[in-house]
Motif scaffolding. Sequence first.
Motif, PDB file in Angstrom:
ATOM      1  N   VAL A   1      -2.502  -0.715   0.355  1.00  0.00           N
ATOM      2  CA  VAL A   1      -2.773  -0.038   1.630  1.00  0.00           C
ATOM      3  C   VAL A   1      -2.371  -0.964   2.775  1.00  0.00           C
ATOM      4  O   VAL A   1      -2.889  -2.078   2.894  1.00  0.00           O
ATOM      5  CB  VAL A   1      -4.256   0.350   1.747  1.00  0.00           C
ATOM      6  CG1 VAL A   1      -4.557   0.927   3.124  1.00  0.00           C
ATOM      7  CG2 VAL A   1      -4.630   1.346   0.651  1.00  0.00           C
ATOM      8  N   GLU A   2      -1.461  -0.496   3.625  1.00  0.00           N
ATOM      9  CA  GLU A   2      -0.947  -1.311   4.714  1.00  0.00           C
ATOM     10  C   GLU A   2      -0.659  -0.417   5.933  1.00  0.00           C
ATOM     11  O   GLU A   2      -0.078   0.655   5.792  1.00  0.00           O
ATOM     12  CB  GLU A   2       0.329  -2.036   4.274  1.00  0.00           C
ATOM     13  CG  GLU A   2       1.082  -2.765   5.362  1.00  0.00           C
ATOM     14  CD  GLU A   2       0.226  -3.766   6.126  1.00  0.00           C
ATOM     15  OE1 GLU A   2       0.305  -3.777   7.370  1.00  0.00           O
ATOM     16  OE2 GLU A   2      -0.517  -4.529   5.469  1.00  0.00           O
ATOM     17  N   ILE A   3      -1.079  -0.884   7.112  1.00  0.00           N
ATOM     18  CA  ILE A   3      -0.919  -0.085   8.325  1.00  0.00           C
ATOM     19  C   ILE A   3       0.494  -0.151   8.890  1.00  0.00           C
ATOM     20  O   ILE A   3       0.972   0.801   9.513  1.00  0.00           O
ATOM     21  CB  ILE A   3      -1.950  -0.530   9.399  1.00  0.00           C
ATOM     22  CG1 ILE A   3      -1.962   0.456  10.572  1.00  0.00           C
ATOM     23  CG2 ILE A   3      -1.666  -1.952   9.867  1.00  0.00           C
ATOM     24  CD1 ILE A   3      -3.057   0.159  11.588  1.00  0.00           C
ATOM     25  N   ASP A   4       1.199  -1.260   8.676  1.00  0.00           N
ATOM     26  CA  ASP A   4       2.527  -1.473   9.246  1.00  0.00           C
ATOM     27  C   ASP A   4       3.587  -0.854   8.324  1.00  0.00           C
ATOM     28  O   ASP A   4       3.756  -1.309   7.187  1.00  0.00           O
ATOM     29  CB  ASP A   4       2.770  -2.978   9.404  1.00  0.00           C
ATOM     30  CG  ASP A   4       4.082  -3.307  10.093  1.00  0.00           C
ATOM     31  OD1 ASP A   4       5.074  -2.585   9.882  1.00  0.00           O
ATOM     32  OD2 ASP A   4       4.125  -4.302  10.841  1.00  0.00           O
TER      33      ASP A   4
ATOM     34  N   ALA B   1      -2.454  -4.903   2.609  1.00  0.00           N
ATOM     35  CA  ALA B   1      -1.657  -5.519   1.554  1.00  0.00           C
ATOM     36  C   ALA B   1      -0.461  -6.310   2.064  1.00  0.00           C
ATOM     37  O   ALA B   1       0.078  -7.140   1.329  1.00  0.00           O
ATOM     38  CB  ALA B   1      -1.173  -4.442   0.573  1.00  0.00           C
ATOM     39  N   GLY B   2      -0.022  -6.071   3.299  1.00  0.00           N
ATOM     40  CA  GLY B   2       1.169  -6.753   3.774  1.00  0.00           C
ATOM     41  C   GLY B   2       2.358  -6.408   2.892  1.00  0.00           C
ATOM     42  O   GLY B   2       2.626  -5.232   2.615  1.00  0.00           O
TER      43      GLY B   2
ATOM     44  N   GLU C   1       6.988  -0.831   3.456  1.00  0.00           N
ATOM     45  CA  GLU C   1       8.267  -0.613   2.781  1.00  0.00           C
ATOM     46  C   GLU C   1       8.679  -1.848   1.977  1.00  0.00           C
ATOM     47  O   GLU C   1       9.201  -1.738   0.864  1.00  0.00           O
ATOM     48  CB  GLU C   1       9.351  -0.260   3.802  1.00  0.00           C
ATOM     49  CG  GLU C   1      10.702   0.055   3.185  1.00  0.00           C
ATOM     50  CD  GLU C   1      10.626   1.158   2.135  1.00  0.00           C
ATOM     51  OE1 GLU C   1      11.328   1.030   1.107  1.00  0.00           O
ATOM     52  OE2 GLU C   1       9.869   2.133   2.326  1.00  0.00           O
ATOM     53  N   LEU C   2       8.423  -3.028   2.545  1.00  0.00           N
ATOM     54  CA  LEU C   2       8.694  -4.255   1.792  1.00  0.00           C
ATOM     55  C   LEU C   2       7.802  -4.336   0.548  1.00  0.00           C
ATOM     56  O   LEU C   2       8.253  -4.748  -0.524  1.00  0.00           O
ATOM     57  CB  LEU C   2       8.477  -5.481   2.675  1.00  0.00           C
ATOM     58  CG  LEU C   2       9.582  -5.785   3.688  1.00  0.00           C
ATOM     59  CD1 LEU C   2       9.123  -6.882   4.660  1.00  0.00           C
ATOM     60  CD2 LEU C   2      10.867  -6.214   2.985  1.00  0.00           C
ATOM     61  N   ALA C   3       6.531  -3.943   0.689  1.00  0.00           N
ATOM     62  CA  ALA C   3       5.622  -3.954  -0.462  1.00  0.00           C
ATOM     63  C   ALA C   3       6.124  -3.012  -1.548  1.00  0.00           C
ATOM     64  O   ALA C   3       6.105  -3.350  -2.750  1.00  0.00           O
ATOM     65  CB  ALA C   3       4.216  -3.553  -0.023  1.00  0.00           C
ATOM     66  N   ARG C   4       6.587  -1.835  -1.134  1.00  0.00           N
ATOM     67  CA  ARG C   4       7.111  -0.859  -2.096  1.00  0.00           C
ATOM     68  C   ARG C   4       8.328  -1.431  -2.827  1.00  0.00           C
ATOM     69  O   ARG C   4       8.445  -1.326  -4.059  1.00  0.00           O
ATOM     70  CB  ARG C   4       7.477   0.427  -1.351  1.00  0.00           C
ATOM     71  CG  ARG C   4       7.904   1.577  -2.243  1.00  0.00           C
ATOM     72  CD  ARG C   4       8.169   2.831  -1.431  1.00  0.00           C
ATOM     73  NE  ARG C   4       6.952   3.363  -0.838  1.00  0.00           N
ATOM     74  CZ  ARG C   4       6.672   3.347   0.468  1.00  0.00           C
ATOM     75  NH1 ARG C   4       7.515   2.805   1.335  1.00  0.00           N
ATOM     76  NH2 ARG C   4       5.546   3.868   0.919  1.00  0.00           N
TER      77      ARG C   4
ATOM     78  N   GLY D   1      -2.132  -7.970  -4.286  1.00  0.00           N
ATOM     79  CA  GLY D   1      -2.189  -6.902  -5.277  1.00  0.00           C
ATOM     80  C   GLY D   1      -1.184  -7.079  -6.392  1.00  0.00           C
ATOM     81  O   GLY D   1      -1.495  -6.882  -7.576  1.00  0.00           O
ATOM     82  N   LEU D   2       0.042  -7.453  -6.038  1.00  0.00           N
ATOM     83  CA  LEU D   2       1.079  -7.625  -7.059  1.00  0.00           C
ATOM     84  C   LEU D   2       0.811  -8.854  -7.922  1.00  0.00           C
ATOM     85  O   LEU D   2       1.094  -8.847  -9.119  1.00  0.00           O
ATOM     86  CB  LEU D   2       2.452  -7.712  -6.396  1.00  0.00           C
ATOM     87  CG  LEU D   2       2.906  -6.442  -5.662  1.00  0.00           C
ATOM     88  CD1 LEU D   2       4.246  -6.664  -4.980  1.00  0.00           C
ATOM     89  CD2 LEU D   2       2.977  -5.242  -6.610  1.00  0.00           C
TER      90      LEU D   2
END
Length: 254
Positions: free
Chosen positions: A73-76, A52-53, A81-84, A58-59
């Motif tokens: 879902v994001e590995i980094d 998702a980066g 945290e930026l996505a959240r 998604g947003l």
Amino acid sequence: MIEATDITEDAFLGGQLRLRQKRSGHRAGHDAILLAAATGAQAGDRVVDFGAGVGTAGLALARRVEGIRLSLVEIDPELAELARANAAANAIAAETIVLDVTADAQAFAANGLPPDSVDAVLMNPPFNDPARHRGSPDQARHAAHVATGETLHAWVHAARRILRSSGALTLIWRADGIADVMAALSRGFGSLAILPVHGEAGKPAIRVLVRAVKGGRAPTRLLPGLMLNEESNVPKKEVRDILEGKAEVTLAEP
């Protein structure tokens, strides 16, 4: 921790969505918005955005379709945290999960994504061929763009595992890798719809948008191509409408 000076805030969907993202490394662009516009969903659906980066695709989908239950879902961890934060800033309900898409079923289940539990998956995997693409020295940008030989198969496998029967996977990939897409989807998916995306008139497609249904049996459909730009290199009106969130890209059968 990301310094404030390393962050930009950018408008998407004609200003309907504002996202904070890192100034360097992978940055959200047209691919994510096209993917969101091509993903079918309805209120109540459980939707998962793989890789998702900062949450762009998604947003953007959640802004268009209210009431979906969205997981990013994001590995980094920094991007997650930026996505959240982006979800909260845009008042969009979304769960952010720090997870490698290639992790096993046990890891997915531990993060609330057991088999056969999701209605729709969308993904924009790393897709540049390392044999032909010189990767960026920026590690995050390199990871976001350059695929290994197993990347697509692994991501499709993960999507197939968590999707319910008749759930749909929507993805965007480079057009010259369409054979890899078909091979990856040959197990467990059917009812494919393929939309070539052309940058310029008279030039080969640069991307393909693909929708596949878990357990689908309908014939594959090759749709009329989407042309991004006029001959003057100005985006076509239908594309401007898509990028501004005024229109969607229909891949599902009527």
